[in-house]
Design a protein around this motif. Structure first.
Motif, PDB file in Angstrom:
ATOM      1  N   ARG A 107      -7.422 -67.041  28.413  1.00  0.00           N
ATOM      2  CA  ARG A 107      -8.117 -68.072  29.199  1.00  0.00           C
ATOM      3  C   ARG A 107      -9.436 -68.505  28.564  1.00  0.00           C
ATOM      4  O   ARG A 107     -10.092 -69.418  29.071  1.00  0.00           O
ATOM      5  CB  ARG A 107      -8.395 -67.547  30.615  1.00  0.00           C
ATOM      6  N   GLU A 108      -9.830 -67.874  27.471  1.00  0.00           N
ATOM      7  CA  GLU A 108     -11.139 -68.160  26.877  1.00  0.00           C
ATOM      8  C   GLU A 108     -11.388 -69.642  26.611  1.00  0.00           C
ATOM      9  O   GLU A 108     -12.492 -70.144  26.872  1.00  0.00           O
ATOM     10  CB  GLU A 108     -11.304 -67.354  25.586  1.00  0.00           C
ATOM     11  N   PRO A 109     -10.404 -70.416  26.114  1.00  0.00           N
ATOM     12  CA  PRO A 109     -10.679 -71.841  25.858  1.00  0.00           C
ATOM     13  C   PRO A 109     -11.061 -72.630  27.108  1.00  0.00           C
ATOM     14  O   PRO A 109     -11.603 -73.739  27.001  1.00  0.00           O
ATOM     15  CB  PRO A 109      -9.350 -72.349  25.268  1.00  0.00           C
ATOM     16  N   LEU A 110     -10.785 -72.081  28.293  1.00  0.00           N
ATOM     17  CA  LEU A 110     -11.091 -72.793  29.535  1.00  0.00           C
ATOM     18  C   LEU A 110     -12.492 -72.496  30.053  1.00  0.00           C
ATOM     19  O   LEU A 110     -12.952 -73.128  31.008  1.00  0.00           O
ATOM     20  CB  LEU A 110     -10.066 -72.415  30.612  1.00  0.00           C
ATOM     21  N   ALA A 111     -13.168 -71.537  29.444  1.00  0.00           N
ATOM     22  CA  ALA A 111     -14.500 -71.159  29.922  1.00  0.00           C
ATOM     23  C   ALA A 111     -15.485 -72.300  29.721  1.00  0.00           C
ATOM     24  O   ALA A 111     -15.416 -73.051  28.744  1.00  0.00           O
ATOM     25  CB  ALA A 111     -14.987 -69.913  29.188  1.00  0.00           C
ATOM     26  N   GLY A 112     -16.417 -72.427  30.652  1.00  0.00           N
ATOM     27  CA  GLY A 112     -17.413 -73.486  30.574  1.00  0.00           C
ATOM     28  C   GLY A 112     -18.473 -73.196  29.530  1.00  0.00           C
ATOM     29  O   GLY A 112     -18.672 -72.046  29.126  1.00  0.00           O
ATOM     30  N   MET A 166     -24.373 -61.755  28.656  1.00  0.00           N
ATOM     31  CA  MET A 166     -24.155 -62.998  29.402  1.00  0.00           C
ATOM     32  C   MET A 166     -23.063 -63.837  28.752  1.00  0.00           C
ATOM     33  O   MET A 166     -22.166 -64.358  29.427  1.00  0.00           O
ATOM     34  CB  MET A 166     -25.459 -63.796  29.473  1.00  0.00           C
ATOM     35  N   PHE A 167     -23.128 -63.981  27.437  1.00  0.00           N
ATOM     36  CA  PHE A 167     -22.173 -64.813  26.708  1.00  0.00           C
ATOM     37  C   PHE A 167     -20.755 -64.268  26.852  1.00  0.00           C
ATOM     38  O   PHE A 167     -19.816 -65.006  27.176  1.00  0.00           O
ATOM     39  CB  PHE A 167     -22.577 -64.869  25.236  1.00  0.00           C
ATOM     40  N   VAL A 168     -20.582 -62.977  26.610  1.00  0.00           N
ATOM     41  CA  VAL A 168     -19.232 -62.399  26.593  1.00  0.00           C
ATOM     42  C   VAL A 168     -18.641 -62.350  27.997  1.00  0.00           C
ATOM     43  O   VAL A 168     -17.452 -62.639  28.183  1.00  0.00           O
ATOM     44  CB  VAL A 168     -19.255 -60.999  25.948  1.00  0.00           C
ATOM     45  N   LYS A 169     -19.432 -62.007  28.992  1.00  0.00           N
ATOM     46  CA  LYS A 169     -18.903 -62.004  30.360  1.00  0.00           C
ATOM     47  C   LYS A 169     -18.456 -63.402  30.767  1.00  0.00           C
ATOM     48  O   LYS A 169     -17.439 -63.568  31.445  1.00  0.00           O
ATOM     49  CB  LYS A 169     -19.961 -61.482  31.327  1.00  0.00           C
ATOM     50  N   ARG A 170     -19.212 -64.410  30.362  1.00  0.00           N
ATOM     51  CA  ARG A 170     -18.881 -65.789  30.727  1.00  0.00           C
ATOM     52  C   ARG A 170     -17.590 -66.250  30.066  1.00  0.00           C
ATOM     53  O   ARG A 170     -16.774 -66.938  30.678  1.00  0.00           O
ATOM     54  CB  ARG A 170     -20.047 -66.710  30.335  1.00  0.00           C
ATOM     55  N   ARG A 171     -17.372 -65.856  28.816  1.00  0.00           N
ATOM     56  CA  ARG A 171     -16.217 -66.369  28.086  1.00  0.00           C
ATOM     57  C   ARG A 171     -15.025 -65.415  28.068  1.00  0.00           C
ATOM     58  O   ARG A 171     -13.880 -65.855  27.979  1.00  0.00           O
ATOM     59  CB  ARG A 171     -16.601 -66.696  26.640  1.00  0.00           C
ATOM     60  N   LEU A 172     -15.270 -64.111  28.127  1.00  0.00           N
ATOM     61  CA  LEU A 172     -14.185 -63.157  27.885  1.00  0.00           C
ATOM     62  C   LEU A 172     -14.023 -62.091  28.957  1.00  0.00           C
ATOM     63  O   LEU A 172     -12.999 -61.411  28.997  1.00  0.00           O
ATOM     64  CB  LEU A 172     -14.405 -62.469  26.531  1.00  0.00           C
ATOM     65  N   GLY A 173     -15.025 -61.882  29.772  1.00  0.00           N
ATOM     66  CA  GLY A 173     -14.900 -60.895  30.830  1.00  0.00           C
ATOM     67  C   GLY A 173     -15.509 -59.550  30.472  1.00  0.00           C
ATOM     68  O   GLY A 173     -15.813 -59.252  29.321  1.00  0.00           O
ATOM     69  N   GLU A 174     -15.653 -58.707  31.499  1.00  0.00           N
ATOM     70  CA  GLU A 174     -16.381 -57.451  31.346  1.00  0.00           C
ATOM     71  C   GLU A 174     -15.645 -56.428  30.491  1.00  0.00           C
ATOM     72  O   GLU A 174     -16.262 -55.687  29.727  1.00  0.00           O
ATOM     73  CB  GLU A 174     -16.682 -56.854  32.722  1.00  0.00           C
ATOM     74  N   GLU A 175     -14.327 -56.359  30.596  1.00  0.00           N
ATOM     75  CA  GLU A 175     -13.606 -55.347  29.821  1.00  0.00           C
ATOM     76  C   GLU A 175     -13.711 -55.610  28.320  1.00  0.00           C
ATOM     77  O   GLU A 175     -13.876 -54.676  27.529  1.00  0.00           O
ATOM     78  CB  GLU A 175     -12.133 -55.291  30.235  1.00  0.00           C
ATOM     79  N   ILE A 176     -13.645 -56.879  27.921  1.00  0.00           N
ATOM     80  CA  ILE A 176     -13.795 -57.204  26.499  1.00  0.00           C
ATOM     81  C   ILE A 176     -15.204 -56.858  26.034  1.00  0.00           C
ATOM     82  O   ILE A 176     -15.411 -56.397  24.905  1.00  0.00           O
ATOM     83  CB  ILE A 176     -13.492 -58.692  26.241  1.00  0.00           C
TER      84      ILE A 176
END
Length: 450
Positions: free
Chosen positions: A121-126, A138-148
């Motif tokens: 779903r990363e390409p759909l992140a704002g 902040m960047f990774v949670k926004r685009r990829l989520g906490e586990e990544i």
């Protein structure tokens, strides 16, 4: 007559000096210690080899190839073994091989199904706001989520920065990854487009393979320094500007001074911050954060380690609540690092994640490290040889707001013509990038003399 003085014989200073010399500039290098290389150094003992700092040169570029050609090291390049492409990480106390391609990513048990969906779903992140210097968290949670973040990006932070994702600036600490979003709107889309563009680019191609040298990375520094006019045990105490720059230093208990048309500082940021310089303030460099780091190289009999250690190394996420950051499997990386029947590994601890670990007495830290190696890798014998390098000020952290430090450095150079600043606290920390930035600065400094 000396036209340029370079302060510091680390890889940045050596790269600057080699380029100045190639441009026909009479250059002298002043080094405070008894050897060149800064963090780069190697120890050979009865067939074993330990690195004090960087263990590999992580790929090449035009400046690296020029550096190797000038120093005669091109033919001594030792490419990493094929198994070094395999990387490991710890999750729930188990050691997993990390996925090396998209198919492996789909099949791996290291990440949950939810994390894999988050990647898709990363390409759909704002997008981020242009005026926000986001932390890595902040960047990774926004685009990829906490586990990544916890089981992926945290590994990269351990391996490169020994830092804290809540404090590191994504824009500055992972500039190329940040650029994929800013330029293409997506990490995945950007990665695909950049790979395609690189393939179609008719320009020269440079290998991305890791490499070193038979006697370790120290060969980089020793060969370069041998080609230059380097004075050791030269502790710079002050700079004065005028028609020429005057560098005052002590050497062998005696006070000395040299004059030159330009000065390049390749000193560590924490040293430059306190250096008295006429009409100049460098105190803003105190904002740099240099955590301590311990690197312990252990040699074991092959039969005393259960894990095959057949790869680059192993990284340990913070959420595993262990004290070590990770380990490089150095005898698997390059040939000649250990005699037949033995293996070596370099274990890292400390950094911002666990500063108490690197600062505790060595015997106490050693006990913890060996216990964790036993638990995770099945090490059940005593080391047959070991070597520790401890860095009180290790890797400068590119934290949120680092851009202001870079702007201050650029303004400093503009206000004081003939003074230039190089080093790993400015815009690069890897060996290839430091050689490239040092070479570029050498070209810029040579142009100043024209």
């Amino acid at each position: 007559m000396t036209q340029a003085i370079v302060l510091g014989a680390g890889i940045s200073g050596l790269s600057v000096a080699l380029e100045l010399q190639a441009q026909g500039v009479d250059v002298k290098v002043l080094e405070a210690s008894q050897r060149p290389g800064g963090a780069i150094g190697s120890i050979r003992h009865e067939g074993f080899l330990a690195e004090l700092g960087p263990h590999t040169v992580a790929g090449s570029n035009a400046a690296v190839e020029t550096f190797l050609h000038r120093t005669g090291l091109s033919e001594r390049r030792l490419v990493a073994n094929a198994e070094s492409k395999r990387r490991f990480a710890v999750r729930d106390g188990r050691v997993f091989a990390l996925p090396g391609n998209p198919m492996d990513l789909l099949k791996t048990e290291y990440l949950s199904g939810a994390a894999k969906l988050a990647l898709l779903r990363e390409p759909l992140a704002g997008p981020a706001r242009d005026d926000v210097d986001e932390s890595v968290t902040m960047f990774v949670k926004r685009r990829l989520g906490e586990e990544i973040l916890e089981y992926g990006i945290d590994l990269m932070i351990n391996g490169i920065w020994a830092g804290d994702p809540n404090r590191l600036s994504m824009r500055h600490a992972f500039r190329k990854v940040w650029g994929l979003e800013s330029d293409y709107g997506s990490l995945i889309k950007g990665g695909i487009k950049k790979a395609k563009a690189a393939k179609e680019d008719p320009g020269p191609k440079f290998s991305k393979e890791l490499f070193s040298f038979p006697e370790g990375n120290q060969e980089l520094a020793l060969k370069a320094a041998a080609m230059l006019d380097v004075e050791y045990d030269a502790n710079v105490v002050a700079l004065e500007s005028g028609k020429k720059w005057s560098v005052k230093f002590t050497q062998g208990g005696k006070k000395r001074s040299l004059k030159a048309d330009l000065v390049v500082s390749a000193l560590p940021g924490w040293v430059l911050a306190d250096l008295p310089i006429d009409k100049m303030s460098t105190g803003f460099l105190h904002a740099l954060n240099y955590p301590s780091l311990a690197v312990e190289t252990f040699a074991f009999k092959r039969e005393d380690v259960d894990h095959p250690i057949d790869g680059f190394g192993m990284l340990v996420p913070k959420v595993e609540n262990r004290r070590i950051l990770g380990a490089l499997f150095t005898s698997s990386l390059f040939s000649g690092r250990a005699p037949d029947g033995y293996v070596t590994m370099a274990v890292f601890s400390g950094g911002l994640r666990d500063p108490q670990m690197s600062q505790m007495p060595r015997d106490a830290r050693r006990k913890i490290v060996l216990a964790e190696l036993a638990d995770v890798l099945g090490v059940h014998g005593s080391p047959v040889w070991e070597y520790e390098s401890y860095w009180e000020e290790a890797i400068p952290q590119y934290e949120v707001g680092h851009g202001r430090i870079v702007v201050e450095i650029e303004a400093l150079e503009r206000r004081h013509p003939g003074f230039f600043v190089s080093g790993n606290f400015r815009d690069a920390v890897s060996v290839p990038d430091l050689i490239a930035s040092g070479t570029e600065l050498g070209q810029r400094a040579a142009q100043y003399l024209d």
